[in-house]
Design a protein around this motif. Structure first.
Motif, mmCIF file in Angstrom:
data_model
loop_
_atom_site.group_PDB
_atom_site.id
_atom_site.type_symbol
_atom_site.label_atom_id
_atom_site.label_comp_id
_atom_site.label_asym_id
_atom_site.label_seq_id
_atom_site.Cartn_x
_atom_site.Cartn_y
_atom_site.Cartn_z
ATOM 1 N N LEU A 1 22.198 -45.283 55.519
ATOM 2 C CA LEU A 1 20.853 -45.843 55.317
ATOM 3 C C LEU A 1 20.793 -46.708 54.055
ATOM 4 N N ASP A 2 21.754 -47.608 53.884
ATOM 5 C CA ASP A 2 21.741 -48.596 52.808
ATOM 6 C C ASP A 2 21.857 -47.964 51.419
ATOM 7 N N TRP A 3 22.245 -46.682 51.344
ATOM 8 C CA TRP A 3 22.477 -46.052 50.047
ATOM 9 C C TRP A 3 23.549 -44.981 50.212
ATOM 10 N N LYS A 4 24.614 -45.100 49.422
ATOM 11 C CA LYS A 4 25.676 -44.110 49.481
ATOM 12 C C LYS A 4 25.470 -43.091 48.357
ATOM 13 N N ASP A 5 25.290 -41.862 48.745
ATOM 14 C CA ASP A 5 25.101 -40.760 47.800
ATOM 15 C C ASP A 5 26.451 -40.430 47.162
ATOM 16 N N GLU A 6 26.588 -40.675 45.862
ATOM 17 C CA GLU A 6 27.880 -40.482 45.204
ATOM 18 C C GLU A 6 28.258 -39.010 45.060
ATOM 19 N N PHE A 7 27.306 -38.122 45.272
ATOM 20 C CA PHE A 7 27.594 -36.692 45.186
ATOM 21 C C PHE A 7 27.981 -36.092 46.539
ATOM 22 N N SER A 8 27.908 -36.904 47.573
ATOM 23 C CA SER A 8 28.138 -36.398 48.926
ATOM 24 C C SER A 8 29.614 -36.404 49.281
ATOM 25 N N SER A 9 29.943 -35.583 50.284
ATOM 26 C CA SER A 9 31.293 -35.594 50.838
ATOM 27 C C SER A 9 31.250 -35.036 52.246
ATOM 28 N N ILE B 1 17.689 -44.507 42.267
ATOM 29 C CA ILE B 1 18.012 -44.948 43.626
ATOM 30 C C ILE B 1 17.541 -46.385 43.817
ATOM 31 N N ALA B 2 18.477 -47.253 44.162
ATOM 32 C CA ALA B 2 18.171 -48.686 44.244
ATOM 33 C C ALA B 2 17.825 -49.156 45.648
ATOM 34 N N SER B 3 18.158 -48.363 46.669
ATOM 35 C CA SER B 3 17.882 -48.790 48.044
ATOM 36 C C SER B 3 17.798 -47.573 48.951
ATOM 37 N N GLY B 4 17.514 -47.826 50.213
ATOM 38 C CA GLY B 4 17.400 -46.722 51.159
ATOM 39 C C GLY B 4 16.017 -46.094 51.163
ATOM 40 N N GLU B 5 15.889 -44.911 51.789
ATOM 41 C CA GLU B 5 14.586 -44.267 51.958
ATOM 42 C C GLU B 5 13.931 -43.898 50.632
ATOM 43 N N ASN B 6 14.739 -43.643 49.607
ATOM 44 C CA ASN B 6 14.190 -43.270 48.295
ATOM 45 C C ASN B 6 14.264 -44.417 47.286
ATOM 46 N N SER B 7 14.297 -45.637 47.784
ATOM 47 C CA SER B 7 14.413 -46.812 46.928
ATOM 48 C C SER B 7 13.333 -46.833 45.854
ATOM 49 N N GLY B 8 13.745 -47.064 44.600
ATOM 50 C CA GLY B 8 12.814 -47.145 43.490
ATOM 51 C C GLY B 8 12.514 -45.817 42.810
ATOM 52 N N LYS B 9 12.991 -44.720 43.391
ATOM 53 C CA LYS B 9 12.727 -43.402 42.816
ATOM 54 C C LYS B 9 13.821 -43.020 41.819
ATOM 55 N N THR B 10 13.432 -42.205 40.857
ATOM 56 C CA THR B 10 14.382 -41.591 39.941
ATOM 57 C C THR B 10 14.444 -40.106 40.264
ATOM 58 N N LEU B 11 15.591 -39.641 40.692
ATOM 59 C CA LEU B 11 15.761 -38.263 41.140
ATOM 60 C C LEU B 11 16.497 -37.451 40.083
ATOM 61 N N THR B 12 16.105 -36.193 39.946
ATOM 62 C CA THR B 12 16.790 -35.274 39.052
ATOM 63 C C THR B 12 17.475 -34.200 39.881
ATOM 64 N N HIS B 13 18.744 -33.984 39.607
ATOM 65 C CA HIS B 13 19.521 -33.003 40.354
ATOM 66 C C HIS B 13 19.884 -31.815 39.466
ATOM 67 N N ASP B 14 19.692 -30.620 40.002
ATOM 68 C CA ASP B 14 20.115 -29.389 39.345
ATOM 69 C C ASP B 14 20.944 -28.570 40.319
ATOM 70 N N PHE B 15 21.935 -27.873 39.795
ATOM 71 C CA PHE B 15 22.815 -26.999 40.586
ATOM 72 C C PHE B 15 23.595 -27.771 41.651
ATOM 73 N N VAL B 16 23.795 -29.078 41.436
ATOM 74 C CA VAL B 16 24.503 -29.881 42.434
ATOM 75 C C VAL B 16 26.007 -29.676 42.291
ATOM 76 N N VAL B 17 26.691 -29.533 43.411
ATOM 77 C CA VAL B 17 28.133 -29.310 43.414
ATOM 78 C C VAL B 17 28.844 -30.608 43.051
ATOM 79 N N LEU B 18 29.610 -30.556 41.960
ATOM 80 C CA LEU B 18 30.378 -31.714 41.511
ATOM 81 C C LEU B 18 31.828 -31.640 41.962
ATOM 82 N N ASP B 19 32.352 -30.426 42.017
ATOM 83 C CA ASP B 19 33.716 -30.213 42.489
ATOM 84 C C ASP B 19 33.809 -28.772 42.960
ATOM 85 N N TRP B 20 34.572 -28.532 44.027
ATOM 86 C CA TRP B 20 34.734 -27.158 44.509
ATOM 87 C C TRP B 20 36.111 -26.989 45.129
ATOM 88 N N LYS B 21 36.585 -25.755 45.106
ATOM 89 C CA LYS B 21 37.940 -25.442 45.542
ATOM 90 C C LYS B 21 37.923 -24.129 46.326
#
Length: 248
Positions: free
Chosen positions: A80-88, A176-196
């Motif tokens: 949707l015109d925005w790639k979530d860098e935290f996604s996998s 967020i510069a584009s997509g459904e949340n375009s123009g919003k500033t989001l705050t993330h807590d407890f987001v998985v950055l790396d897992w094994k």
């Protein structure tokens, strides 16, 4: 006599050195700790309220003693015109595996899962409570070389398990510069950055060593970090026990 004194001194020195080589950072104790999973995406316009709800858990009593929150970002909204860098895709596959264990599988965002079960009651601001003792106790250690290890006690002999460990970021601000949340500033807590993940094949009490987490790039800066671990049977993604703590 002198030889005995030297031997005792040497043995005590080894014990002290071993104790200094690792630090206990998290422990589940002997009661069951719930794993609260949120599957979210920066590309989903319905997700910010759920992310805010998870952020509220920072001030909730029972954090890391009765429940451990983790937020996985899925990749199926990245078109949707925005790639979530935290996604996998690995995070997407975890949600799919969990959903396959339900009588009516459903994969969506925001999607909450508590101890492997779908939970839609998050808007009511209360977690489903299940206070009970657990046969499994988890302990997370940080070693001086930056690696981590997880000790699992009370495992059933002859049963295979998977132990998972994750590094979480809190206070991450994302514009967020584009997509459904375009123009919003989001705050993330407890987001998985790396897992094994590592397998425990013999099912007996075990201590598993994990390599250090990946170095975070500048876009993934956080004001705080946490480490969490959980254990599940090899053939079932439902968590059996969890442990976690903020990193100092």
């Amino acid at each position: 006599m002198r030889f005995l004194r030297v031997a005792i001194f040497f043995s005590v020195g080894l014990l002290v050195k071993f104790a200094e080589a690792q630090t206990l950072v998290a422990s589940s104790g002997k009661n069951h700790v719930q794993l609260v999973e949120l599957f979210s995406s920066e590309s989903c316009s319905s997700c910010p309220p759920a992310d805010e709800w998870v952020s509220g858990l920072k001030d909730r009593s029972g954090l890391f003693t009765r429940f451990v929150p983790v937020v996985f970002h899925v990749d199926y909204w990245n078109h949707l015109d925005w790639k979530d860098e935290f996604s996998s895709n690995d995070m997407t596959r975890r949600q799919q595996r969990l959903a396959q264990t339900w009588s009516q599988p459903a994969v969506y965002t925001p999607g909450f899962i508590v101890d492997g079960k779908e939970w839609r009651g998050w808007r009511e601001s209360t977690l489903p409570r299940e206070e009970r003792p657990s046969s499994i106790e988890l302990k997370v250690f940080k070693e001086t070389d930056g690696n981590y290890s997880v000790q699992a006690e009370g495992l059933r002999s002859g049963t295979s398990y998977s132990i998972r460990i994750a590094k979480l970021g809190l206070g991450i601000v994302s514009k967020i510069a584009s997509g459904e949340n375009s123009g919003k500033t989001l705050t993330h807590d407890f987001v998985v950055l790396d897992w094994k993940t590592k397998a425990v094949s013999d099912g007996k009490d075990s201590k598993v060593r994990f390599d250090a987490f990946a170095t975070l790039d500048k876009k993934k800066t956080a004001s705080k970090f946490a480490v969490v671990a959980w254990i599940e049977k090899t053939n079932s993604p439902a968590p059996l026990q969890a442990a976690g703590a903020l990193l100092k």
